[in-house]
Design an enzyme around this catalytic site. Structure first.
Site, PDB file in Angstrom:
ATOM      1  N   PRO A   3       0.921  -1.245  -0.053  1.00  0.00           N
ATOM      2  CG  PRO A   3      -0.110  -1.135   2.282  1.00  0.00           C
ATOM      3  CD  PRO A   3       0.710  -1.809   1.350  1.00  0.00           C
ATOM      4  CD  GLU A   5       0.488  -5.847  11.042  1.00  0.00           C
ATOM      5  OE1 GLU A   5       0.666  -4.620  10.552  1.00  0.00           O
ATOM      6  OE2 GLU A   5      -0.487  -6.331  11.325  1.00  0.00           O
ATOM      7  NE  ARG A  21      -8.125  -4.069 -20.389  1.00  0.00           N
ATOM      8  CZ  ARG A  21      -9.066  -4.487 -21.087  1.00  0.00           C
ATOM      9  NH1 ARG A  21      -9.656  -5.660 -20.554  1.00  0.00           N
ATOM     10  NH2 ARG A  21      -9.638  -3.884 -21.829  1.00  0.00           N
ATOM     11  CG  ASP A  33     -10.440  -0.420 -22.917  1.00  0.00           C
ATOM     12  OD1 ASP A  33     -11.546  -0.326 -22.805  1.00  0.00           O
ATOM     13  OD2 ASP A  33      -9.545  -1.403 -22.759  1.00  0.00           O
TER      14      ASP A  33
HETATM   15  N1  SAH Z   1       1.353  -2.882   7.527  1.00  0.00           N
HETATM   16  C1  SAH Z   1       1.129  -2.836   6.208  1.00  0.00           C
HETATM   17  C2  SAH Z   1       0.027  -3.315   5.293  1.00  0.00           C
HETATM   18  C3  SAH Z   1       0.251  -4.945   5.422  1.00  0.00           C
HETATM   19  S1  SAH Z   1      -0.959  -5.586   4.189  1.00  0.00           S
HETATM   20  C4  SAH Z   1       0.953  -1.294   6.301  1.00  0.00           C
HETATM   21  O1  SAH Z   1       0.650  -0.717   6.970  1.00  0.00           O
HETATM   22  O2  SAH Z   1       1.648  -0.614   5.129  1.00  0.00           O
HETATM   23  C5  SAH Z   1      -0.296  -6.967   3.987  1.00  0.00           C
HETATM   24  C6  SAH Z   1       0.196  -6.894   2.564  1.00  0.00           C
HETATM   25  O3  SAH Z   1      -0.884  -6.738   1.563  1.00  0.00           O
HETATM   26  C7  SAH Z   1       1.232  -6.180   2.020  1.00  0.00           C
HETATM   27  O4  SAH Z   1       2.540  -6.616   2.329  1.00  0.00           O
HETATM   28  C8  SAH Z   1       0.939  -6.186   0.457  1.00  0.00           C
HETATM   29  O5  SAH Z   1       1.584  -7.119  -0.086  1.00  0.00           O
HETATM   30  C9  SAH Z   1      -0.581  -6.306   0.341  1.00  0.00           C
HETATM   31  N2  SAH Z   1      -1.283  -5.032   0.289  1.00  0.00           N
HETATM   32  C10 SAH Z   1      -2.176  -4.332   1.021  1.00  0.00           C
HETATM   33  N3  SAH Z   1      -2.514  -3.218   0.567  1.00  0.00           N
HETATM   34  C11 SAH Z   1      -2.193  -3.190  -0.734  1.00  0.00           C
HETATM   35  C12 SAH Z   1      -2.296  -2.293  -1.721  1.00  0.00           C
HETATM   36  N4  SAH Z   1      -3.252  -1.197  -1.198  1.00  0.00           N
HETATM   37  N5  SAH Z   1      -1.881  -2.439  -2.812  1.00  0.00           N
HETATM   38  C13 SAH Z   1      -1.105  -3.433  -3.013  1.00  0.00           C
HETATM   39  N6  SAH Z   1      -0.738  -4.221  -2.008  1.00  0.00           N
HETATM   40  C14 SAH Z   1      -1.288  -4.199  -0.889  1.00  0.00           C
END
Ligand code: SAH
Length: 248
Positions: free
Chosen positions: A88, A115, A153, A168
């Site tokens: 994220p 996490e 795509r 698109d």
């Molecule tokens: N503790 C982290 C979130 C971990 S979520 C933080 O607060 O930044 C667990 C996993 O989900 C991440 O390691 C990632 O691989 C995936 N993930 C979560 N949200 C995501 C998003 N918005 N985009 C891409 N991958 C995501």
């Protein structure tokens, strides 16, 4: 193009990758998808892939050791591929990013869980960090699926006709025009007249104008990024006038 996906949950990918466009792209050998269970690279008896965080606190962290060994094995097979972490905290997946990724010979997509992954994996191996948006998923698997789909795509031949990807939304920097199919009237709403006319120029103009109208209404930020033609500017003036007159 090779997609190598490193995950603790390889089972999640059967289904999404076995249907429709992705499946056809695999059949046509435009893409090749391989799944790796990170747990297989754990060396202890319990095949532990996660551990408690240093500093304490909730949740678990994916251990560096098994993930590093997994990445190194895949990298040995595909030295030219880029290692992309799903996170994220990464840069947002957009059409522009997908266009960048499709130029790479291959992507090694790392799916985090819990996490997240030990930060040293990022420091040592990551070429890129990609996020689906400002929200937190439970794992990187859905993000990896979205990346594979959006990039596939864009591979010539993956869609029925190359034109579709260009038309698109975002293909030309704008949102796409609205679509209609039969019947001509549905719950009292009719199909816009130009689409029924059979006149290609009329249809082209209507679609362009509605594409501009949608973009202006829903994503005005995109309008400032595209180079507008004289015709586009004229259409936008008409749209403004129509809105002022209350005719739309
Ligand atoms: N503790 C982290 C979130 C971990 S979520 C933080 O607060 O930044 C667990 C996993 O989900 C991440 O390691 C990632 O691989 C995936 N993930 C979560 N949200 C995501 C998003 N918005 N985009 C891409 N991958 C995501």
């Amino acid at each position: 193009m090779n997609f190598d996906i490193l995950t603790l949950f390889p089972g999640m990918f059967s289904g999404p990758f076995d249907e429709s466009i992705i499946n056809r792209a695999k059949d046509k050998q435009l893409i090749d998808i391989s799944l790796y269970n990170i747990r297989d690279w754990a060396t202890d008896r319990h095949q532990t892939a996660d551990d408690a965080p240093y500093g304490g606190g909730a949740g678990m962290v994916m251990k560096a050791g098994p993930l590093a060994a997994c990445i190194e094995s895949v990298k040995a097979l595909r030295p030219a591929s880029s290692v992309v972490l799903t996170s994220p905290q990464g840069r947002r997946l957009t059409h522009a990013v997908a266009l960048e990724l499709v130029k790479k010979p291959g992507l090694i997509l790392v799916c985090g869980r819990y996490e997240g992954i030990d930060e040293r994996i990022r420091s040592i191996y990551a070429d890129d960090d990609i996020s689906l948006g400002d929200f937190v998923l439970s794992g990187g698997e859905i993000a990896a699926m979205a990346i594979v789909d959006a990039v596939t795509r864009l591979i010539p031949g993956a869609l029925g006709s190359n034109e579709s990807a260009e038309e698109d939304s975002f293909g030309d920097g704008l949102l796409e025009y609205p679509h209609y199919t039969r019947p001509p009237e549905f719950k009292g709403l009719t199909v816009p007249e130009p689409l029924l006319s059979g006149n290609h120029e009329l249809i082209r103009k209507w679609r362009r104008k509605e594409s501009l109208r949608k973009t202006r209404a829903l994503r005005p930020d995109l309008l400032s990024l595209v180079t507008l033609t004289r015709e586009d500017r004229k259409m936008l003036t008409e749209i403004e006038q129509e809105e002022a007159d209350g005719t739309v």
